[in-house]
Design a protein around this motif. Sequence first.
Motif, short mmCIF file in Angstrom:
data_model
loop_
_atom_site.label_atom_id
_atom_site.label_comp_id
_atom_site.label_asym_id
_atom_site.label_seq_id
_atom_site.Cartn_x
_atom_site.Cartn_y
_atom_site.Cartn_z
N PRO A 138 -7.19 75.06 -35.26
CA PRO A 138 -6.67 74.16 -36.29
C PRO A 138 -5.43 73.36 -35.84
O PRO A 138 -5.29 72.19 -36.21
CB PRO A 138 -6.31 75.11 -37.44
N LYS A 139 -4.57 73.98 -35.03
CA LYS A 139 -3.38 73.26 -34.58
C LYS A 139 -3.75 72.10 -33.65
O LYS A 139 -3.16 71.03 -33.73
CB LYS A 139 -2.41 74.22 -33.89
N ASN A 140 -4.71 72.35 -32.77
CA ASN A 140 -5.18 71.27 -31.89
C ASN A 140 -5.80 70.14 -32.71
O ASN A 140 -5.65 68.95 -32.38
CB ASN A 140 -6.18 71.79 -30.87
N GLN A 141 -6.52 70.50 -33.77
CA GLN A 141 -7.11 69.49 -34.64
C GLN A 141 -6.02 68.60 -35.23
O GLN A 141 -6.16 67.36 -35.26
CB GLN A 141 -7.92 70.16 -35.76
N THR A 142 -4.96 69.21 -35.71
CA THR A 142 -3.86 68.45 -36.30
C THR A 142 -3.20 67.53 -35.27
O THR A 142 -2.91 66.37 -35.55
CB THR A 142 -2.81 69.41 -36.87
N ILE A 143 -2.99 68.07 -34.06
CA ILE A 143 -2.36 67.26 -33.00
C ILE A 143 -3.24 66.07 -32.64
O ILE A 143 -2.76 64.94 -32.53
CB ILE A 143 -2.10 68.13 -31.75
N VAL A 144 -4.54 66.29 -32.48
CA VAL A 144 -5.45 65.21 -32.09
C VAL A 144 -5.52 64.14 -33.19
O VAL A 144 -5.48 62.94 -32.91
CB VAL A 144 -6.84 65.76 -31.76
N LYS A 145 -5.62 64.58 -34.44
CA LYS A 145 -5.65 63.62 -35.55
C LYS A 145 -4.37 62.78 -35.56
O LYS A 145 -4.41 61.56 -35.82
CB LYS A 145 -5.80 64.36 -36.88
#
Length: 498
Positions: free
Chosen positions: A430-437
Amino acid sequence: MDLFFRYSRCIINIQQLSAHSTPNLQRLVFYIHYLYLSIFYQLPFFYLQHLVYSEHKNNILEAKEKFDTLAHHDPLTGLPNRLSLIETLQIKTDNMENHPFALLFVDLDGFKEINDSYGHRFGDEILILFTKLLQDLFPKDTLIIRPGGDEFIIVIELKTDHHSIQMCINRLIQTLNDPFNIDHTEVYISASIGISLYPEDASNPEELLQKADAAMYKAKSFGRNSYNFYNDGLTQELLERTTLASNLKKAISNHDLALYYQLQINPHTGKIIGVEALARWFTEEETTPPSVFIPIAEERGLIIELGSFVLEEGFKTAVKWMEQGIFSGRIAINVSAKQLIHQNFLLQLEELLHKTECSPSWIELEITESSILEYPEKMIALLGVIKSKGFKISIDDFGTGYSSLSYLKHLPIDKLKIDISFIRNITMEPKNQTIVKTIIALAKGLGMEVLAEGVESIEEMEFLLVNGIDSIQGYYYYKPMDRESIELTFTKLESRMQ
């Protein structure tokens, strides 16, 4: 180096004998000694003329004292020089009492780039300020030597344990987090430090220096502003790295390296929008991965030659493909920080464009985020000039270099490339998802394109597609291919479109 050690020991022995001999023999030893050093250190010839004149005036001892001062000290910093280092180490290691001491080999990181960017006078000021810093931070009885270039040797008596040395080194590293201010310009410098111990690691000057040098290169591999004590495995490791560097230099000179190309795809249309050129090194015995030979090239000063090879081959390939009509995108070529700030880089680009007849609109230059952060103001101006020539510019491995958004908004950047570390297993992180978004939104807000590197699964591709990614590069679509293979791929894709 071995020849110089043998000479130094020989001349010390002769001087000891001649001290009890005739004046003529003393003069002969002195002049032989001086002539050798004049050649070795390229000391001005007028010193010799001065000595001959002084002898006629019966002032040979006075002249000898003046010469010894010149021969044993660095004229820029006033520190003892390489000759003084060799003689001092010879005396200390010949001492039968074996008083323990530590030898610190200090190398300034990126000093050549500072010279190339700001000029040698600027670099000289750095060396003078660094000398004063060492003198302030280390004990008064410490021997600090500048053997040449951007290297310093520090010899410290070991009265107790290693703790006092580590405290001094840590203070130095901490202090180097602050910039030097020269001509109203702030410049950051860092140091890599290798440490060998006498008599624990070696019993003679040659080995002490070699082992401290090996430890220093190991410290460099950790990153900037770090130190490392010698251990037995480092000598073999240094030998292997030296052999690898020598072979790499030959491979670059002989054009034995190859470029592979990885396609970049628009996931919304499935069309090719570009390729990235990737250096590969193959021999009959093995394949050396870029993760091994590129750091070696950076460490041993070969990155400029390697980068020049990749640029020229990339330009030639772009011309060939455009003439054949098989490719209409851009070739992305990585440019290292050392290449980018080299004083001849802009001239090199102009010469390559003229030599290959390549259009700058066919080329995208990829720079790392960290290279921008090293010299932000200089990079803004430099990249502006490159952009004005018609090149596209992208930031590679975005998100790994602690970006300063205040600089990012001023940079003439066309594309951000999201680092593979944020893409891997993105559906489970989930943290990577937030960073990529966030990176995608940031790029869109600044008017930049955004590409994701290292996409391998359909789940990763679908997540990126839903969140507005512009292009994708990775094994999900295509692995890197040699030129013949990728040209065949162009042809197959073209036939499918018809």
